[in-house]
Write a protein that holds these residues in place. Structure first.
Motif, PDB file in Angstrom:
ATOM      1  N   GLN A 176       0.705  -1.199  -0.087  1.00  0.00           N
ATOM      2  CA  GLN A 176       0.011  -0.155  -0.126  1.00  0.00           C
ATOM      3  C   GLN A 176       0.872   1.203  -0.032  1.00  0.00           C
ATOM      4  OE1 GLN A 176      -2.892  -0.081  -1.019  1.00  0.00           O
ATOM      5  NE2 GLN A 176      -2.913  -2.326  -0.659  1.00  0.00           N
ATOM      6  N   ARG A 213      -3.203  12.274   2.231  1.00  0.00           N
ATOM      7  CA  ARG A 213      -3.323  10.807   2.081  1.00  0.00           C
ATOM      8  C   ARG A 213      -4.402  10.143   2.994  1.00  0.00           C
ATOM      9  NH1 ARG A 213      -0.178   5.239   0.426  1.00  0.00           N
ATOM     10  NH2 ARG A 213      -1.974   4.057   0.461  1.00  0.00           N
ATOM     11  N   TYR A 214      -5.434  10.263   2.864  1.00  0.00           N
ATOM     12  CA  TYR A 214      -6.486   9.637   3.616  1.00  0.00           C
ATOM     13  C   TYR A 214      -6.993   8.414   2.982  1.00  0.00           C
ATOM     14  CZ  TYR A 214      -7.235  14.171   5.982  1.00  0.00           C
ATOM     15  OH  TYR A 214      -7.214  15.392   6.868  1.00  0.00           O
ATOM     16  N   ASP A 215      -6.690   8.057   1.859  1.00  0.00           N
ATOM     17  CA  ASP A 215      -6.888   6.710   1.378  1.00  0.00           C
ATOM     18  C   ASP A 215      -6.252   5.641   2.065  1.00  0.00           C
ATOM     19  OD1 ASP A 215      -8.907   7.803  -0.667  1.00  0.00           O
ATOM     20  OD2 ASP A 215      -7.357   8.594  -1.560  1.00  0.00           O
ATOM     21  N   LYS A 216      -6.814   4.603   2.378  1.00  0.00           N
ATOM     22  CA  LYS A 216      -6.019   3.444   2.914  1.00  0.00           C
ATOM     23  C   LYS A 216      -5.255   2.730   1.897  1.00  0.00           C
ATOM     24  CE  LYS A 216      -6.853  -0.911   5.152  1.00  0.00           C
ATOM     25  NZ  LYS A 216      -7.826  -1.736   5.861  1.00  0.00           N
ATOM     26  N   LEU A 217      -6.049   2.720   0.564  1.00  0.00           N
ATOM     27  CA  LEU A 217      -5.570   1.554  -0.637  1.00  0.00           C
ATOM     28  C   LEU A 217      -4.862   2.394  -1.532  1.00  0.00           C
ATOM     29  CD1 LEU A 217      -8.381  -0.614  -1.471  1.00  0.00           C
ATOM     30  CD2 LEU A 217      -6.415  -1.013  -0.058  1.00  0.00           C
ATOM     31  N   ARG A 266      -4.130   1.932  -4.477  1.00  0.00           N
ATOM     32  CA  ARG A 266      -4.777   2.222  -5.931  1.00  0.00           C
ATOM     33  C   ARG A 266      -5.553   3.571  -5.909  1.00  0.00           C
ATOM     34  NH1 ARG A 266      -9.798  -0.469  -6.048  1.00  0.00           N
ATOM     35  NH2 ARG A 266      -9.774  -1.939  -3.988  1.00  0.00           N
ATOM     36  N   ASN A 267      -6.459   3.561  -4.944  1.00  0.00           N
ATOM     37  CA  ASN A 267      -7.292   4.774  -4.774  1.00  0.00           C
ATOM     38  C   ASN A 267      -6.680   5.968  -4.579  1.00  0.00           C
ATOM     39  OD1 ASN A 267      -9.380   2.677  -4.650  1.00  0.00           O
ATOM     40  ND2 ASN A 267      -9.941   3.083  -2.493  1.00  0.00           N
ATOM     41  N   PHE A 268      -5.613   6.004  -3.739  1.00  0.00           N
ATOM     42  CA  PHE A 268      -4.742   7.278  -3.752  1.00  0.00           C
ATOM     43  C   PHE A 268      -4.182   7.678  -5.234  1.00  0.00           C
ATOM     44  CE2 PHE A 268      -0.559   9.434  -2.630  1.00  0.00           C
ATOM     45  CZ  PHE A 268      -1.186  10.646  -2.349  1.00  0.00           C
ATOM     46  N   ALA A 323      -5.336   6.820  -8.143  1.00  0.00           N
ATOM     47  CA  ALA A 323      -6.488   7.397  -8.774  1.00  0.00           C
ATOM     48  C   ALA A 323      -6.960   8.870  -8.521  1.00  0.00           C
ATOM     49  CB  ALA A 323      -7.653   6.387  -8.611  1.00  0.00           C
ATOM     50  N   GLY A 324      -6.614   8.930  -7.465  1.00  0.00           N
ATOM     51  CA  GLY A 324      -7.079  10.600  -7.053  1.00  0.00           C
ATOM     52  C   GLY A 324      -5.990  11.350  -7.435  1.00  0.00           C
ATOM     53  N   CYS A 337      -4.146  10.869 -10.196  1.00  0.00           N
ATOM     54  CA  CYS A 337      -4.163  11.039 -11.518  1.00  0.00           C
ATOM     55  C   CYS A 337      -5.528  12.000 -12.044  1.00  0.00           C
ATOM     56  CB  CYS A 337      -4.337   9.654 -12.057  1.00  0.00           C
ATOM     57  SG  CYS A 337      -2.969   8.527 -12.082  1.00  0.00           S
TER      58      CYS A 337
END
Length: 179
Positions: A41, A156-160, A162-164, A166-167, A169
């Motif tokens: 992660q 970076r509040y996203d855990k994953l 890939r979600n971070f 994506a944000g 991008c």
């Protein structure tokens, strides 16, 4: 009999058992394992705590072309070659001292790219360096600062990962590629 009762709580504190617990079973991991799901992660422990590094490859206009995420404890040079794999060959590449390594300079030579990377202070073999061209490195810093104007990217509040990513991008597309 009195000696037996005095040693009752210290039964396990011998040379065979360093632990002061009666049962050696359940306990917190001794730092050898990470929590489940944390490995891929891009979160690493550095001086500032648990952080993520964003490695960006930009063009001469300051627009991001490629991203890589690593944990805060990973050296910058480890992602330099994978970041350059998908990019077109350029005339020159600007990087800071964290990217000063012989294998990266050899890769850039094979690609026909001039490395504009300052030498580390402990380097034995000194490479030529163009300080005027290095001043263009502020484009990289300005791009990073502009991306971090968005709270979700800066904190970076996203855990994953890939979600971070994506944000990241999405923010890049809004800022640089949608006119």
């Amino acid at each position: 009999m009195a000696g037996y009762f005095r040693r009752a709580g210290k039964r396990c504190r011998t040379a065979q058992c360093d632990d002061d617990r009666q049962h050696g079973g359940a306990r917190a991991p001794g730092g050898k394992r990470r929590k489940r799901g944390e490995r891929g992660q891009a979160i690493g422990r550095s001086r500032g705590g648990r952080t993520t590094k964003i490695h960006v490859l930009i063009d001469q206009a300051g627009r991001p072309l490629a991203f890589r995420l690593t944990g805060g404890n990973i050296a910058d040079i480890t992602v330099a070659a994978p970041l350059l794999e998908g990019a077109a060959v350029s005339a020159w590449l600007i990087g800071d001292k964290g990217y000063d390594a012989d294998h990266l300079r050899a890769l850039l030579d094979r690609r026909g790219t001039i490395a504009v990377i300052p030498n580390k202070s402990d380097r034995k073999r000194i490479f030529p360096f163009d300080p005027e061209r290095y001043k263009w490195r502020n484009f990289i810093e300005r791009t990073n600062c502009r991306l971090k104007d968005f709270r979700a990217i800066a904190t970076r509040y996203d855990k994953l990962a890939r979600n971070f990513l994506a944000g990241l991008c999405l923010v890049t597309a809004l800022l640089y590629w949608c006119d």
